[in-house]
Design an enzyme around this catalytic site. Structure first.
Site, PDB file in Angstrom:
ATOM      1  N   GLY A  14      28.447  24.907  34.016  1.00 57.00           N
ATOM      2  CA  GLY A  14      29.852  25.303  34.098  1.00 57.00           C
ATOM      3  C   GLY A  14      30.540  25.570  32.776  1.00 57.00           C
ATOM      4  N   SER A  15      29.784  26.010  31.743  1.00 56.54           N
ATOM      5  CA  SER A  15      30.476  26.285  30.476  1.00 56.54           C
ATOM      6  C   SER A  15      31.363  27.535  30.594  1.00 56.54           C
ATOM      7  CB  SER A  15      29.481  26.415  29.322  1.00 56.54           C
ATOM      8  OG  SER A  15      28.718  27.581  29.428  1.00 56.54           O
ATOM      9  N   ASN A  16      30.954  28.495  31.387  1.00 60.88           N
ATOM     10  CA  ASN A  16      31.830  29.659  31.613  1.00 60.88           C
ATOM     11  C   ASN A  16      33.069  29.259  32.414  1.00 60.88           C
ATOM     12  OD1 ASN A  16      30.790  32.377  30.610  1.00 60.88           O
ATOM     13  ND2 ASN A  16      28.932  31.452  31.432  1.00 60.88           N
ATOM     14  N   MET A  92      24.100  30.260  41.376  1.00 61.01           N
ATOM     15  CA  MET A  92      22.691  30.635  41.327  1.00 61.01           C
ATOM     16  C   MET A  92      22.105  31.149  42.648  1.00 61.01           C
ATOM     17  SD  MET A  92      22.449  30.353  38.213  1.00 61.01           S
ATOM     18  CE  MET A  92      20.734  30.672  37.835  1.00 61.01           C
ATOM     19  N   ASN A 109      30.982  38.735  38.613  1.00 58.60           N
ATOM     20  CA  ASN A 109      29.860  37.914  38.155  1.00 58.60           C
ATOM     21  C   ASN A 109      29.644  38.149  36.663  1.00 58.60           C
ATOM     22  OD1 ASN A 109      27.478  36.257  38.383  1.00 58.60           O
ATOM     23  ND2 ASN A 109      26.250  38.134  38.359  1.00 58.60           N
ATOM     24  N   HIS A 111      26.513  38.177  33.843  1.00 59.07           N
ATOM     25  CA  HIS A 111      25.055  38.205  33.757  1.00 59.07           C
ATOM     26  C   HIS A 111      24.657  38.232  32.275  1.00 59.07           C
ATOM     27  CE1 HIS A 111      21.005  38.893  35.162  1.00 59.07           C
ATOM     28  NE2 HIS A 111      20.870  39.801  34.207  1.00 59.07           N
ATOM     29  N   ASP A 143      28.521  43.747  44.323  1.00 62.35           N
ATOM     30  CA  ASP A 143      28.320  44.502  45.551  1.00 62.35           C
ATOM     31  C   ASP A 143      27.025  43.993  46.186  1.00 62.35           C
ATOM     32  OD1 ASP A 143      26.246  45.674  44.210  1.00 62.35           O
ATOM     33  OD2 ASP A 143      27.164  47.664  44.052  1.00 62.35           O
ATOM     34  N   GLU A 144      26.481  44.751  47.139  1.00 58.99           N
ATOM     35  CA  GLU A 144      25.335  44.204  47.880  1.00 58.99           C
ATOM     36  C   GLU A 144      24.012  44.316  47.124  1.00 58.99           C
ATOM     37  OE1 GLU A 144      25.281  44.672  52.212  1.00 58.99           O
ATOM     38  OE2 GLU A 144      27.286  45.531  51.996  1.00 58.99           O
ATOM     39  N   GLU A 176      29.690  35.376  26.218  1.00 60.34           N
ATOM     40  CA  GLU A 176      30.097  35.211  27.622  1.00 60.34           C
ATOM     41  C   GLU A 176      31.451  34.517  27.706  1.00 60.34           C
ATOM     42  OE1 GLU A 176      27.225  33.647  30.426  1.00 60.34           O
ATOM     43  OE2 GLU A 176      25.573  34.192  29.113  1.00 60.34           O
TER      44      GLU A 176
HETATM   45  C1  GRF Z   1      25.223  31.955  32.146  1.00 60.49           C
HETATM   46  O1  GRF Z   1      24.285  32.368  31.199  1.00 60.49           O
HETATM   47  C2  GRF Z   1      25.603  33.110  33.055  1.00 60.49           C
HETATM   48  O2  GRF Z   1      25.550  34.345  32.437  1.00 60.49           O
HETATM   49  C3  GRF Z   1      24.551  33.036  34.126  1.00 60.49           C
HETATM   50  O3  GRF Z   1      24.334  31.662  34.321  1.00 60.49           O
HETATM   51  C4  GRF Z   1      24.659  30.942  33.122  1.00 60.49           C
HETATM   52  C5  GRF Z   1      25.657  29.903  33.519  1.00 60.49           C
HETATM   53  O4  GRF Z   1      26.000  29.049  32.463  1.00 60.49           O
HETATM   54  N1  GRF Z   1      24.979  33.745  35.310  1.00 60.49           N
HETATM   55  P1  GRF Z   1      27.219  28.066  32.643  1.00 60.49           P
HETATM   56  O5  GRF Z   1      26.960  27.249  33.907  1.00 60.49           O
HETATM   57  O6  GRF Z   1      28.473  28.864  32.757  1.00 60.49           O
HETATM   58  O7  GRF Z   1      27.220  27.186  31.425  1.00 60.49           O
END
Ligand code: GRF
Length: 214
Positions: A14-16, A92, A109, A111, A143-144, A176
């Site tokens: 959950g760092s994002n 995930m 999302n 990536h 999207d799908e 990110e």
């Molecule tokens: C990140 O690298 C993101 O791009 C990918 O999963 C990772 C999640 O990292 N989808 P965090 O849980 O946000 O730290």
């Protein structure tokens, strides 16, 4: 401008999610995070939500007898959130078609690669193994297709001699944490417009419905 309601889906660290919460708390994004939805009861994102007093909904994937039942519960949790935007921050699992079609243009999302390269899992490992000189991160609408929706923002990261999956992942992650809040801010300011595969970004001074063609 009315604050938007944002719901976050996350499965792990959950760092994002943290970067997004902080940008909201600092007033950089005109939005409130209304709920964290997770499929993993051990996700560290749950603790982050607790500290920020954000409600958490845990849908423990291992307790569902089929993927269909899990998806149905997820759809219902997302409907209950009454969110303007759903943010997948390290969520995930692949989101099924029923859910994607229920929230068109309302799911984003991040990536850890420059899409359309290196879709799916272990994008940083794929980049190192392929030997690319530049990778990065992409924020896109969902999207799908797998990691194939319209692209909102991208940031480049140059590979260095001796980089491995972990060192590259760490440097991409720094980008990110800037790029994701920025994309969410643009959405919450009503500045994103999906035109086919392209996402147009309106200048802040233009009213919605008007976009500048350059
Ligand atoms: C990140 O690298 C993101 O791009 C990918 O999963 C990772 C999640 O990292 N989808 P965090 O849980 O946000 O730290």
């Amino acid at each position: 401008m009315m604050k938007k309601r944002v719901a976050v889906l996350a499965s792990g660290r959950g760092s994002n999610f943290q970067a997004v919460i902080e940008a909201m708390q600092d007033g950089k994004i005109p939005a409130t995070c209304v709920v964290l939805i997770t499929d993993n009861p051990k996700a560290y994102a749950i603790e982050r939500a607790g500290k920020a007093k954000i409600p958490v909904m845990i849908l423990d994937y291992s307790l569902f007898s089929s993927p269909e039942l899990y998806e149905r519960a997820l759809l219902s949790a997302m409907q209950q959130a009454r969110a303007d935007l759903f943010v997948l921050a390290g969520y995930m699992r692949i989101i099924g078609g029923v859910i994607v079609r229920s929230f068109p243009g309302k799911m984003m999302n991040i990536h850890p690669a420059l899409l359309p390269c290196f879709t799916g899992l272990h994008a940083q490992r794929q980049a190192v193994q392929y030997g690319v000189k530049v990778s990065g991160c992409t924020v896109h609408f969902v999207d799908e297709s797998l990691d194939g929706g319209p692209i909102i923002l991208q940031r480049c990261v140059t590979l260095q001699e001796g980089d491995d999956e972990d060192s590259l992942a760490e440097r991409i992650l720094e980008h990110e944490h800037e790029c994701f809040p920025e994309a969410i801010k643009l959405f919450c300011e009503d500045r994103l417009e999906i035109v086919g595969r392209t996402v147009r970004i309106r200048s802040p001074d233009l009213p919605s419905g008007v976009s500048r063609h350059e």
